[in-house]
Design a protein around this motif. Structure first.
Motif, mmCIF file in Angstrom:
data_model
loop_
_atom_site.group_PDB
_atom_site.id
_atom_site.type_symbol
_atom_site.label_atom_id
_atom_site.label_comp_id
_atom_site.label_asym_id
_atom_site.label_seq_id
_atom_site.Cartn_x
_atom_site.Cartn_y
_atom_site.Cartn_z
ATOM 1 N N MET A 143 39.261 -140.979 -34.604
ATOM 2 C CA MET A 143 40.717 -141.021 -34.700
ATOM 3 C C MET A 143 41.280 -139.638 -34.405
ATOM 4 N N GLN A 144 42.354 -139.598 -33.657
ATOM 5 C CA GLN A 144 42.970 -138.343 -33.257
ATOM 6 C C GLN A 144 43.880 -137.817 -34.370
ATOM 7 N N GLU A 145 43.858 -136.493 -34.571
ATOM 8 C CA GLU A 145 44.733 -135.869 -35.572
ATOM 9 C C GLU A 145 46.192 -136.050 -35.176
ATOM 10 N N ARG A 146 47.048 -136.324 -36.151
ATOM 11 C CA ARG A 146 48.469 -136.517 -35.836
ATOM 12 C C ARG A 146 49.156 -135.185 -35.554
ATOM 13 N N PHE A 147 48.847 -134.149 -36.336
ATOM 14 C CA PHE A 147 49.475 -132.844 -36.155
ATOM 15 C C PHE A 147 48.479 -131.868 -35.541
ATOM 16 N N ILE A 148 48.967 -131.092 -34.555
ATOM 17 C CA ILE A 148 48.122 -130.060 -33.951
ATOM 18 C C ILE A 148 48.842 -128.720 -34.045
ATOM 19 N N LYS A 149 48.056 -127.666 -34.285
ATOM 20 C CA LYS A 149 48.608 -126.328 -34.339
ATOM 21 C C LYS A 149 48.690 -125.800 -32.913
ATOM 22 N N ILE A 150 49.902 -125.397 -32.480
ATOM 23 C CA ILE A 150 50.054 -124.916 -31.107
ATOM 24 C C ILE A 150 50.325 -123.419 -31.048
ATOM 25 N N TYR A 151 50.552 -122.775 -32.217
ATOM 26 C CA TYR A 151 50.784 -121.325 -32.259
ATOM 27 C C TYR A 151 50.442 -120.824 -33.643
ATOM 28 N N SER A 152 49.869 -119.615 -33.705
ATOM 29 C CA SER A 152 49.540 -119.012 -34.990
ATOM 30 C C SER A 152 49.528 -117.499 -34.862
ATOM 31 N N GLN A 153 50.074 -116.816 -35.874
ATOM 32 C CA GLN A 153 49.992 -115.362 -35.923
ATOM 33 C C GLN A 153 50.009 -114.914 -37.371
ATOM 34 N N GLY A 154 49.423 -113.751 -37.629
ATOM 35 C CA GLY A 154 49.474 -113.139 -38.948
ATOM 36 C C GLY A 154 48.345 -113.544 -39.858
ATOM 37 N N ARG A 155 48.172 -112.710 -40.884
ATOM 38 C CA ARG A 155 47.161 -112.978 -41.915
ATOM 39 C C ARG A 155 47.800 -113.013 -43.293
ATOM 40 N N MET A 156 48.457 -111.918 -43.682
ATOM 41 C CA MET A 156 49.114 -111.895 -44.991
ATOM 42 C C MET A 156 50.369 -112.766 -44.972
ATOM 43 N N ARG A 157 51.109 -112.686 -43.880
ATOM 44 C CA ARG A 157 52.274 -113.550 -43.661
ATOM 45 C C ARG A 157 51.956 -114.411 -42.444
#
Length: 57
Positions: A1-15
């Motif tokens: 089954m395919q995931e409904r939500f996908i992460k398309i951008y990410s930045q940061g560690r503490m924030r």
């Protein structure tokens, strides 16, 4: 089954700032996490409508 939500951008560690996309609707969401706080909201375009892209089915 395919995931409904996908992460398309990410930045940061503490924030952490991420953009998630709902594959079923095409709506994109801004997710921000800092310390114990978390916020999530749909991205809006210039006309204050939800930012989305066409979904091929």
């Amino acid at each position: 089954m395919q995931e409904r939500f996908i992460k398309i951008y990410s930045q940061g560690r503490m924030r952490k700032i991420e953009i998630w996309e709902d594959r079923a609707t095409g709506v994109q969401y801004l997710y921000v996490k800092e310390g114990y706080g978390i916020a999530i909201t749909p991205l809006l375009d210039k006309k204050e409508r939800m930012e989305s892209r066409q979904i091929d089915k």
